[in-house]
Write a protein that holds these residues in place. Structure first.
Motif, PDB file in Angstrom:
ATOM      1  N   UNK A   8      41.163 -42.078  38.756  1.00 46.62           N
ATOM      2  CA  UNK A   8      42.294 -42.738  37.716  1.00 46.62           C
ATOM      3  C   UNK A   8      42.510 -43.361  39.297  1.00 46.62           C
ATOM      4  N   UNK A   9      43.932 -43.462  39.056  1.00 41.68           N
ATOM      5  CA  UNK A   9      44.945 -44.343  40.181  1.00 41.68           C
ATOM      6  C   UNK A   9      44.844 -43.530  41.788  1.00 41.68           C
ATOM      7  N   UNK A  10      45.191 -42.763  41.595  1.00 42.36           N
ATOM      8  CA  UNK A  10      45.328 -42.194  43.366  1.00 42.36           C
ATOM      9  C   UNK A  10      45.008 -41.121  43.858  1.00 42.36           C
ATOM     10  N   UNK A  11      44.525 -39.620  42.808  1.00 38.87           N
ATOM     11  CA  UNK A  11      44.145 -38.760  42.460  1.00 38.87           C
ATOM     12  C   UNK A  11      42.901 -38.470  43.207  1.00 38.87           C
ATOM     13  N   UNK A  12      42.176 -39.129  43.895  1.00 39.22           N
ATOM     14  CA  UNK A  12      40.673 -39.404  44.851  1.00 39.22           C
ATOM     15  C   UNK A  12      41.242 -39.977  45.694  1.00 39.22           C
ATOM     16  N   UNK A  13      41.702 -40.435  45.669  1.00 41.53           N
ATOM     17  CA  UNK A  13      42.918 -41.100  47.944  1.00 41.53           C
ATOM     18  C   UNK A  13      43.719 -39.569  48.288  1.00 41.53           C
ATOM     19  N   UNK A  14      44.534 -38.748  47.033  1.00 37.23           N
ATOM     20  CA  UNK A  14      45.634 -37.901  47.831  1.00 37.23           C
ATOM     21  C   UNK A  14      44.010 -36.816  47.851  1.00 37.23           C
ATOM     22  N   UNK A  15      42.875 -36.537  47.529  1.00 38.40           N
ATOM     23  CA  UNK A  15      42.614 -35.779  47.904  1.00 38.40           C
ATOM     24  C   UNK A  15      41.894 -36.562  49.284  1.00 38.40           C
ATOM     25  N   UNK A  16      41.132 -37.607  49.654  1.00 30.99           N
ATOM     26  CA  UNK A  16      41.032 -37.747  51.054  1.00 30.99           C
ATOM     27  C   UNK A  16      42.110 -37.121  52.038  1.00 30.99           C
ATOM     28  N   UNK A  17      43.645 -38.061  51.982  1.00 33.86           N
ATOM     29  CA  UNK A  17      43.920 -37.964  52.825  1.00 33.86           C
ATOM     30  C   UNK A  17      44.106 -36.722  52.484  1.00 33.86           C
ATOM     31  N   UNK A  18      43.860 -35.182  51.899  1.00 34.33           N
ATOM     32  CA  UNK A  18      44.261 -33.854  52.139  1.00 34.33           C
ATOM     33  C   UNK A  18      43.109 -33.740  53.320  1.00 34.33           C
ATOM     34  N   UNK A  19      41.755 -34.266  52.664  1.00 31.33           N
ATOM     35  CA  UNK A  19      40.500 -33.805  53.858  1.00 31.33           C
ATOM     36  C   UNK A  19      41.229 -34.160  55.019  1.00 31.33           C
ATOM     37  N   UNK A  39      44.134 -31.975  60.839  1.00 32.41           N
ATOM     38  CA  UNK A  39      43.848 -32.267  62.182  1.00 32.41           C
ATOM     39  C   UNK A  39      44.108 -34.336  62.469  1.00 32.41           C
ATOM     40  N   UNK A  40      43.608 -34.516  61.250  1.00 36.11           N
ATOM     41  CA  UNK A  40      43.850 -36.110  61.408  1.00 36.11           C
ATOM     42  C   UNK A  40      44.735 -37.147  60.526  1.00 36.11           C
ATOM     43  N   UNK A  41      46.228 -36.447  60.853  1.00 33.63           N
ATOM     44  CA  UNK A  41      47.792 -36.901  60.506  1.00 33.63           C
ATOM     45  C   UNK A  41      47.599 -38.503  60.505  1.00 33.63           C
ATOM     46  N   UNK A  42      47.669 -38.972  60.988  1.00 32.04           N
ATOM     47  CA  UNK A  42      47.680 -40.782  61.005  1.00 32.04           C
ATOM     48  C   UNK A  42      46.988 -41.354  59.912  1.00 32.04           C
ATOM     49  N   UNK A  43      45.090 -40.584  60.383  1.00 32.41           N
ATOM     50  CA  UNK A  43      44.911 -41.285  58.838  1.00 32.41           C
ATOM     51  C   UNK A  43      44.689 -40.916  57.745  1.00 32.41           C
ATOM     52  N   UNK A  44      45.720 -39.404  57.241  1.00 30.51           N
ATOM     53  CA  UNK A  44      46.256 -38.673  56.021  1.00 30.51           C
ATOM     54  C   UNK A  44      47.649 -40.212  55.567  1.00 30.51           C
ATOM     55  N   UNK A  45      48.502 -39.640  56.525  1.00 32.10           N
ATOM     56  CA  UNK A  45      49.332 -41.341  56.694  1.00 32.10           C
ATOM     57  C   UNK A  45      48.925 -42.451  56.042  1.00 32.10           C
ATOM     58  N   UNK A  93      52.646 -33.307  57.207  1.00 29.52           N
ATOM     59  CA  UNK A  93      51.925 -34.362  58.648  1.00 29.52           C
ATOM     60  C   UNK A  93      53.246 -34.976  59.458  1.00 29.52           C
ATOM     61  N   UNK A  94      54.150 -35.553  59.124  1.00 34.55           N
ATOM     62  CA  UNK A  94      55.363 -35.879  60.381  1.00 34.55           C
ATOM     63  C   UNK A  94      55.934 -34.676  61.314  1.00 34.55           C
ATOM     64  N   UNK A  95      56.212 -33.666  59.628  1.00 36.83           N
ATOM     65  CA  UNK A  95      56.543 -32.109  60.861  1.00 36.83           C
ATOM     66  C   UNK A  95      54.901 -31.567  61.770  1.00 36.83           C
ATOM     67  N   UNK A  96      53.819 -31.905  61.524  1.00 35.16           N
ATOM     68  CA  UNK A  96      52.919 -31.287  62.812  1.00 35.16           C
ATOM     69  C   UNK A  96      52.962 -32.553  63.810  1.00 35.16           C
ATOM     70  N   UNK A  97      53.399 -33.810  63.663  1.00 34.25           N
ATOM     71  CA  UNK A  97      53.508 -34.556  64.593  1.00 34.25           C
ATOM     72  C   UNK A  97      54.890 -34.735  65.257  1.00 34.25           C
ATOM     73  N   UNK A  98      55.712 -33.764  64.635  1.00 34.04           N
ATOM     74  CA  UNK A  98      57.276 -32.951  64.868  1.00 34.04           C
ATOM     75  C   UNK A  98      57.876 -35.115  65.367  1.00 34.04           C
ATOM     76  N   UNK A  99      57.862 -36.338  63.727  1.00 38.69           N
ATOM     77  CA  UNK A  99      58.257 -37.019  64.196  1.00 38.69           C
ATOM     78  C   UNK A  99      59.410 -36.506  62.926  1.00 38.69           C
TER      79      UNK A  99
END
Length: 407
Positions: free
Chosen positions: A212-223, A228-234, A324-330
């Motif tokens: 579908x439109x986004x759920x696969x991308x969100x699973x990738x961001x979750x991984x 702890x690859x926060x910038x990639x997730x963002x 992600x931003x919380x972990x990066x202290x943004x």
């Protein structure tokens, strides 16, 4: 009604000769007595047709159609039974769902202007999409194994039909979701085995992107987030958010006039229903007995998550962005993400029922809990329980029950 009988119903496999025009006349005569004369006028052609159609469905469903002149004589008694009745009723209900549009498949009116035929095609395509996104059949398969995936892949390779391959590919992308859920999400920074397992996991996720439109991308961001690859997730989350426009379709949503206008373009009808859903459908994020994939922040304890949780897609994007931003202290960024979660709830964005709204408030409460605002967290959890007061299906009840948590 005769066009419906002769060119739609009788043309359906297993339905030929089950009904005759005398039954139709009888139904029309009974309705002419029940309804005032003022109803029967050209301006009311469609409502009158649908009333007759609805009565026909009723008569077949309950096997009753009294003779007009001899009412004690039931014309349907022992007339349509067994498998024939089941097939006929299925065809009638299916056609009734299309309304007047169902008769346009008749050759009797095939010489209609091209504009009318085009509108017919648009309406039928939109109705098919409507049925699917409101059906549980669109929800993900709950359990699967690698063998299920391999069998599906083999069927795709052996199939010669484009339509069947399209359906099987759709099933395979759903199976990819579950394959990822059953795997331990490995850390790539370890031995060679873990690295290979990580790459395999990425491979399945990339296949699920086509579901579908986004759920696969969100699973990738979750991984990425879990590793702890926060910038990639963002980066992935930002891309996913661009896909969540008002032109997309959410689970259980109604087809709007804007969508019907969109379906006027031949592009979508040429793509077909399944490929159109890949582009337009926003599926909720569904976690069902999948502890490997769920965010640790959503768990109540280490042994938690035996129940099903479904989260609205845009809410999940903003929650993961917040984390992600919380972990990066943004600080400024995660505060903006927190506001985005609240705005998403206020706008009822892709939330078709109270269960999804309650899940959104639960996510909001978790976010407040993480930054230490226990009072705001409690308010969000209480709101969730008020919207969806089912303790076994709403995790906010369990969060509120934790001793001294919000005192």
């Amino acid at each position: 009604m005769k066009i419906l009988l002769k060119n739609v119903i009788s043309e359906s496999p297993g339905c030929k000769d089950l009904l005759c025009s005398y039954f139709i006349k009888t139904i029309l005569l009974w309705l002419s007595e029940e309804l005032p004369t003022s109803v029967w006028k050209p301006d009311n052609l469609i409502p009158c047709f649908m009333k007759c159609f609805k009565r026909l469905v009723y008569c077949v469903e309950y096997s009753v159609c009294p003779h007009y002149f001899i009412p004690e004589n039931n014309l349907f008694e022992n007339k349509i039974i067994g498998q024939s009745r089941t097939k006929l009723l299925q065809k009638l209900n299916e056609s009734h769902d299309y309304g007047l549009q169902c008769i346009f498949s008749s050759e009797k009116i095939s010489n209609l202007p091209s504009f009318t035929r085009q509108q017919r095609n648009v309406d039928m395509f939109a109705n098919d999409i409507q049925k699917i996104i409101k059906s549980n059949s669109i929800l993900p398969i709950q359990s699967t194994t690698i063998m299920d995936y391999e069998r599906c892949l083999k069927s795709i390779l052996l199939s010669k039909s484009k339509q069947i391959r399209s359906i099987l590919l759709h099933n395979m992308t759903s199976l990819s979701f579950n394959t990822v859920h059953t795997m331990q999400l490995p850390n790539p920074y370890g031995n060679i085995y873990k690295y290979k397992q990580y790459k395999t996991c990425i491979c399945y996720i990339l296949q699920s992107i086509q579901h579908d439109a986004v759920s696969g991308w969100m699973m990738l961001a979750t991984l990425f987030y879990k590793h702890r690859q926060y910038k990639k997730a963002l980066c992935v989350l930002l891309y996913s958010l661009t896909k969540c426009t008002t032109k997309k379709l959410g689970f259980g949503a109604n087809i709007s006039n804007e969508h019907r206008e969109l379906f006027r373009y031949n592009t979508f009808r040429k793509l077909g229903i399944i490929r159109t859903l890949r582009i337009l459908f926003l599926r909720p994020i569904d976690f069902f007995d999948k502890p490997n994939s769920i965010l640790d922040e959503l768990k109540i304890n280490d042994k938690d998550f035996n129940q099903r949780t479904v989260i609205p897609p845009v809410t999940y994007i903003h929650l993961l962005t917040f984390l992600c931003h919380y972990c990066l202290n943004n600080i400024r960024n995660y505060q903006e993400s927190l506001g985005d979660i609240r705005l998403t709830i206020e706008e009822d964005y892709f939330m078709s029922d109270n269960g999804l709204r309650a899940a959104a408030f639960d996510c909001l409460g978790v976010a407040f809990q993480i930054i230490g605002d226990t009072e705001a967290a409690r308010e969000a959890f209480v709101k969730s329980t008020e919207i969806f007061p089912y303790q076994l299906d709403n995790r906010s009840f369990q969060r509120l029950a934790i001793p001294k948590k919000y005192r």
